[in-house]
Write an enzyme that holds these catalytic residues in place. Sequence first.
Site, PDB file in Angstrom:
ATOM      1  N   PHE A   1    -101.016 -33.162  33.268  1.00 24.38           N
ATOM      2  CA  PHE A   1    -101.431 -31.924  33.922  1.00 24.38           C
ATOM      3  C   PHE A   1    -101.998 -30.987  32.863  1.00 24.38           C
ATOM      4  O   PHE A   1    -101.472 -30.917  31.744  1.00 24.38           O
ATOM      5  CB  PHE A   1    -100.253 -31.245  34.623  1.00 24.38           C
ATOM      6  CG  PHE A   1    -100.079 -31.646  36.055  1.00 24.38           C
ATOM      7  CD1 PHE A   1    -100.291 -30.732  37.076  1.00 24.38           C
ATOM      8  CD2 PHE A   1     -99.719 -32.937  36.380  1.00 24.38           C
ATOM      9  CE1 PHE A   1    -100.141 -31.092  38.402  1.00 24.38           C
ATOM     10  CE2 PHE A   1     -99.564 -33.320  37.701  1.00 24.38           C
ATOM     11  CZ  PHE A   1     -99.770 -32.392  38.720  1.00 24.38           C
TER      12      PHE A   1
ATOM     13  N   ASN B   1     -91.851 -20.225  29.644  1.00 23.40           N
ATOM     14  CA  ASN B   1     -93.081 -19.909  30.372  1.00 23.40           C
ATOM     15  C   ASN B   1     -92.747 -19.701  31.847  1.00 23.40           C
ATOM     16  O   ASN B   1     -91.580 -19.758  32.241  1.00 23.40           O
ATOM     17  CB  ASN B   1     -94.124 -21.023  30.178  1.00 23.40           C
ATOM     18  CG  ASN B   1     -93.608 -22.375  30.628  1.00 23.40           C
ATOM     19  OD1 ASN B   1     -93.292 -22.586  31.795  1.00 23.40           O
ATOM     20  ND2 ASN B   1     -93.489 -23.314  29.671  1.00 23.40           N
TER      21      ASN B   1
ATOM     22  N   ASP C   1     -94.926 -34.028  21.203  1.00 17.39           N
ATOM     23  CA  ASP C   1     -95.823 -34.137  22.354  1.00 17.39           C
ATOM     24  C   ASP C   1     -95.285 -35.232  23.264  1.00 17.39           C
ATOM     25  O   ASP C   1     -95.472 -36.429  23.008  1.00 17.39           O
ATOM     26  CB  ASP C   1     -97.247 -34.456  21.888  1.00 17.39           C
ATOM     27  CG  ASP C   1     -98.261 -34.331  23.013  1.00 17.39           C
ATOM     28  OD1 ASP C   1     -97.941 -34.748  24.143  1.00 17.39           O
ATOM     29  OD2 ASP C   1     -99.368 -33.828  22.765  1.00 17.39           O
TER      30      ASP C   1
END
Length: 402
Positions: A325, A210, A308
């Site tokens: 966040f 990303n 996660d």
Amino acid sequence: MQRLQRKRIVLGVGGGIAAYKSAELIRRLRDQGAEVRVVMTRAAREFITPLTLQALSGHPVFNDLLDPAAEAAMGHIELARWADLILVAPATADLMARLAQGLADDLLTTLVLASDAPVALAPAMNQAMWRDPATQANAERLAGRGMRLFGPGAGSQACGDSGPGRMLEADELAQRAADCFERGLLTGRRVLITAGPTREAIDPVRYVSNHSSGKMGFALAEAAAEAGAAVTLVSGPVHLPTPQRVARIDVVSARDMLAACEGAMPCDILIAAAAVADYRPEAVASQKMKKDPGSDDGLTLRLVRNPDILATLAARADRPFSVGFAAETEHLLDYAARKLKSKNLDLIVANDVANPQIGFNSEDNAVSVIDRALQATRFEQASKGQIARQLIAFIAARYHQS
């Protein structure tokens, strides 16, 4: 004085004979790692040249409010947002009077009004002018608004008088500038911060990732270290220098990041600012994948979920105070609130990455922090360094209340 490392200081130079000391002050601030931009009043240019201060600061000097070149580049609003501290040295009697009245009749006074950064003044004037009731009233008014007064000192003056009114020397002003940045909020606490992107390999050449630059996470690490914490920074692949007094662990994939975080536990506070890939390719090719020149078929990749990291660490028996966040492109607060609940967080920081001014790779940010009661606290657009210090102060206060 390490608190001045990578701090952004706007030095305002007023029109007094003490302006010659501003040159040495720039050197002292830069020696301690600060980045300095200089704004001069019209009168200041009668005492010292902009070229001198440009050479010492390494940046063009800002002179005029309506300078087309300056407005096309940074502009007074951008400069106001850029600053971590505005230090006016020398602050003449006239300049203090204009600031006390809230005037915005030149670049420096406009900048002070337009900025949320702390403002410090180093008065410099004749002893009689300093003692005058009008100047004393102005000093009290400015201090009442939260501006800090550095001095003045006392001694012989250029006019031949002796008494209070001398501008403090550069070393002391640099020290007082450093004292403007808080320390000790997290003294003795262990803080674990994640930053940057993760890369999930497709083959030895290609990967899924990303746009995260890591700038926000690194700014948080620096701010936490300034606040006295022992900071471990687990970072994905980025091109950023390690903040001073921060232990850095470089990783690549989400699973690497989880393993590094678990190895850094226990900690008192976890701030998960990394943009972790939710999915990874199920199978990683051992050699570079080749396209079939005889086929127009596309390539199908099967993706599987990554662990996660934030939820895993927040579910531990030795659970830290957990801050997440949420980087979203729509329904910002709603999605952030859901993430707060689903991951069992204490706070979540929501930012709109669809906005190019505060999104990935930008120098600025603007965020909202949501707590367990789903109350949102807004931090308006500022440099990521400023936002980081505001967030660390906010997180520290909530941590100590928990």
